[in-house]
Design an enzyme around this catalytic site. Structure first.
Site, PDB file in Angstrom:
ATOM      1  N   GLU A  76       0.745  -1.289  -0.262  1.00  0.00           N
ATOM      2  CA  GLU A  76       0.046   0.004   0.003  1.00  0.00           C
ATOM      3  C   GLU A  76       0.852   1.125  -0.010  1.00  0.00           C
ATOM      4  O   GLU A  76       0.506   2.260  -0.761  1.00  0.00           O
ATOM      5  CB  GLU A  76      -0.951  -0.049   1.020  1.00  0.00           C
ATOM      6  CG  GLU A  76      -1.780   1.350   1.408  1.00  0.00           C
ATOM      7  CD  GLU A  76      -2.811   1.243   0.451  1.00  0.00           C
ATOM      8  OE1 GLU A  76      -3.141   2.676   0.013  1.00  0.00           O
ATOM      9  OE2 GLU A  76      -3.348   0.355  -0.299  1.00  0.00           O
ATOM     10  N   ASP A  77       1.751   1.257   0.716  1.00  0.00           N
ATOM     11  CA  ASP A  77       2.548   2.483   1.087  1.00  0.00           C
ATOM     12  C   ASP A  77       4.090   2.502   0.381  1.00  0.00           C
ATOM     13  O   ASP A  77       4.829   3.513   0.626  1.00  0.00           O
ATOM     14  CB  ASP A  77       2.583   2.845   2.606  1.00  0.00           C
ATOM     15  CG  ASP A  77       1.399   3.077   2.934  1.00  0.00           C
ATOM     16  OD1 ASP A  77       0.412   3.477   2.536  1.00  0.00           O
ATOM     17  OD2 ASP A  77       0.923   2.512   4.245  1.00  0.00           O
TER      18      ASP A  77
END
Length: 740
Positions: A76-77
């Site tokens: 996700e990051d």
């Protein structure tokens, strides 16, 4: 911040043979990917996945789940990809990380629809592997613990989502300690004033009763050991602020009125010892009536087992007791995480969670309700209904145990057994007695459902039931019934349209034309015609593209009247050219006109606001999502539809001689404004075997009032007779039929 070796040591304490290399590799990979990223608090971002992993070690989860916790934010990051994680850690861990990634893309949103879709994706991901839930809950718990660094608006939004979804979900999975902490952390930000007040009062109470919990623990322990339960453990604690606040609200109590702020757990070796401890306690201290619950013989849906009782115990203090075995205590604290489902080489005999466990059964039922809800918002509503309710336990006549939310009715019971049983339910016997379907069920009730093959669930049931499954099924059945009505009307309209065009209507002939009509299937297309969303002429042209619709044009006459004529497609056209009298005299009572009967419960045919009665010359107007609205031919509102001939439907009455349906008509009376006028008019109405449905009255002059009456009559003959009788009253000046 926790160190790498500390995390490994935590896992090895409860699993000495843990794969240390996997944990080290996951730690190093997460550290490299998150790099210099910072959290809102200013701490290195890697501290978050480390703390999430630490929370999971308290649940004694396997090293694969701990590794997922370390990696859960990488896709996700960071620049990490699913393929890269699969290659380094295997497909199993890669799938879990990606499942959490999909969830986080919609996490912490404000719009209800997106929040609902987020929950839908979460439960679907959990259905593949429940470890997704464990990591997600640990992730949410650490975020809540560090929420102070967010803005006040964001803190409140995240806390509300936690209170609405994640805390009750943890409770449903049996993770009571996590649920309580999530609730308290959320309570602090949602209602800070109440949180501070309750916390202060609990602190003052704790100061006044210093040493009381320890004293009660010692006295209970000594009593149990003296009676032969040498290994009994007693743990006491003060209730959490949110638990106290919720009880004050639900029972409308002040803080001073709370008598059971303290709770104690008695933990023994096995089930026989639980009941033995119960007997010892009840023999020594007085029991509070109505406060005994046995969740060992009837476990909760989340596998929770314990005996609950309340006694007036040591120091005359009213205290709650929970008596359970050590195994039950593990499940009560850690829920599904207490089971060894994910440990290799274990089987059901060694405590592994059976696929038939209550916690998973509830989860499967919730996910099945995805198919019942029409949209994500409905799914969110159904799930919240399931999450928030306490339970009652009822039985079928064959002894099957059915767990339902508190306040459930026999209708909820029927749908809990099977959707088809709920759809065909017409009555219920509770403990052998016929009872209303609105009866609230109690623990231990035996419920027998009375069924009928012709029953359709009334829409009003939706306001009676309390379970999400029942509400979803009723909505689905109601939509299906209305769709069937619109489909039937659309079929009749299409048959007449095709017949007047000299064509044969068939469902098969519509198949090639569906794409031109923008419809998914034949039933949808036919129902759209019935709802007024699709013109029958458009269907005719789509099926027969070469068809030419011949219309007649008539030049206007000098009297600016109207006259009625049909096209080949059977629609009623209003064209200038004849007097109004000729329109009213036009023949529309032949077999070609669409017949109607009584309209009770008929979703696709409605009367206009002023009504119509048998004997009136009537026409129908197609209205989107309402089907046909019927008006008398004299209604001035029909002029609005002069330029929309495709919306006109020729209608005729088709009533049995034994008709027992009254119809509404509206009349207007100008009468003298003097005592007794209304009584005289009402007397005539009653004598004529008619009924006043609605009455509006207003003064139009010093001596006159205007009365508008909505009457229920059998037919036009009865209405005209009533009007004649009313005209003969000395107090009546004028009277007329209203066609608006």
């Amino acid at each position: 911040m926790m160190r790498q070796y500390e995390l490994v040591e935590r896992v090895q304490k409860y699993k000495p043979d843990a794969n240390e290399a996997l944990l080290n590799k996951a730690y190093v990979y997460a550290m490299q990917k998150h790099g210099q990223q910072k959290r809102a608090s200013g701490d290195p971002y890697i501290s978050h996945p480390l703390e999430v992993a630490a929370i999971l070690t308290e649940m004694r989860l396997d090293e694969s789940t701990i590794a997922v916790a370390l990696l859960h934010d990488t896709i996700e990051d960071t620049s990490a990809t699913r393929a890269e994680i699969d290659e380094m850690f295997g497909d199993d861990i890669g799938a879990l990380v990606e499942g959490l990634t999909k969830i986080k893309k919609l996490d912490l949103v404000t719009k209800k629809a997106k929040q609902a879709e987020n929950l839908r994706k979460l439960l679907l991901a959990i259905s593949d592997d429940v470890r997704v839930l464990l990591v997600k809950l640990a992730d949410r718990l650490h975020n809540m613990r560090t929420l102070d660094h967010m803005s006040s608006e964001k803190r409140k939004r995240i806390s509300e989502e936690t209170m609405d979804i994640y805390a009750p979900l943890a409770g449903r999975m049996g993770m009571q300690d996590m649920r309580e902490e999530l609730e308290d952390l959320s309570f602090r930000h949602i209602n800070p004033e109440a949180y501070e007040t309750v916390t202060k009062r609990l602190g003052d109470l704790s100061t006044r009763n210093e040493g009381l919990v320890t004293k009660i623990e010692d006295e209970l322990r000594e009593l149990l050991q003296a009676q032969g339960l040498a290994n009994a453990q007693v743990k006491g604690r003060q209730k959490q602020p949110y638990s106290v606040f919720r009880k004050m609200q639900s029972k409308s109590l002040s803080f001073e009125q709370l008598s059971d702020v303290y709770g104690f757990r008695i933990i023994v070796d096995d089930i026989p010892s639980c009941y033995r401890a119960l007997g010892i306690v009840h023999t020594r201290w007085r029991v509070v009536p109505g406060r005994f619950k046995d969740y060992i013989s009837t476990p909760k849906q989340n596998d929770y087992q314990s005996v609950h009782t309340t006694i007036v115990g040591p120091s005359r203090q009213r205290i709650e007791l929970q008596i359970r075995s050590r195994r039950m205590n593990d499940i009560a604290e850690y829920g599904i995480a207490a089971h060894s489902l994910y440990k290799d080489g274990r089987d059901a005999q060694d405590g592994a969670l059976s696929p038939k466990s209550n916690a998973y059964s509830w989860l499967r039922r919730t996910i099945e309700s995805l198919a019942e809800g029409e949209n994500a918002e409905e799914f969110l509503e159904h799930t919240k209904l399931e999450l928030f309710q306490d339970q009652v336990f009822c039985f079928t006549p064959k002894g099957q145990l059915i767990a339902l939310p508190r306040g459930a009715t026999p209708i909820d019971f029927a749908y809990a057994v099977h959707t088809n049983i709920g759809d065909t339910c017409v009555g219920a016997k509770i403990n052998g007695r016929i009872m209303p379907l609105v009866t609230r069920l109690a623990n231990g009730d035996e419920v027998e459902i009375v069924r009928s093959g012709i029953q359709v669930p009334p829409p009003a049931w939706e306001e009676i039931v309390v379970t999400g499954k029942a509400r979803a099924a009723i909505r689905k059945a109601t939509r299906a019934a209305i769709r069937k009505q619109y489909s039937g009307l659309g079929h009749r309209i299409l048959e007449r349209t095709f017949e007047r065009a000299g064509k044969a209507f068939s469902r098969d002939a519509m198949k090639p034309a569906l794409h031109r009509l923008g419809q998914k299937d034949i039933e949808d297309a036919i129902a759209s015609v019935g709802r007024g969303e699709l013109s029958s002429l458009d269907v005719l042209r789509a099926v027969f593209p070469d068809h030419q619709d011949e219309r007649v044009t008539v030049k206007p006459n000098a009297d600016d009247g109207w006259f009625n004529m049909r096209s080949a497609a059977g629609m009623v056209f209003k064209l200038p050219g004849r007097s109004k009298a000729s329109l009213e005299a036009a023949d529309s009572d032949g077999p070609e006109a669409l017949p109607i009967r009584g309209l009770s419960g008929n979703a696709e045919v409605h009367f206009g606001p002023a009504g119509a009665v048998p004997g009136d010359r009537i026409v129908g107007i197609m209205e989107k999502d309402r089907g046909i609205t019927i008006y008398p031919i004299q209604s001035p509102i029909l002029q609005k539809f002069d330029d929309e001939p495709d919306r006109w439907i020729d209608i005729r009455w088709d009533l049995d001689e034994a008709n027992n349906t009254r119809f509404m008509a509206r009349i207007m009376i100008n009468a003298l404004n003097e005592p007794g006028t209304l009584a005289e008019i009402s007397q005539v109405v009653a004598t004529a075997d008619t009924n006043i449905l609605r009455l509006a009255m207003g003064r139009i002059a010093a001596d006159f009032s205007e009365l508008v009456l909505d009457l229920e009559v059998w037919d036009l003959r009865q209405l005209n007779s009533l009007i004649t009788q009313l005209k003969e009253l000395p107090c009546v000046s004028t009277i007329s039929r209203v066609y608006e």
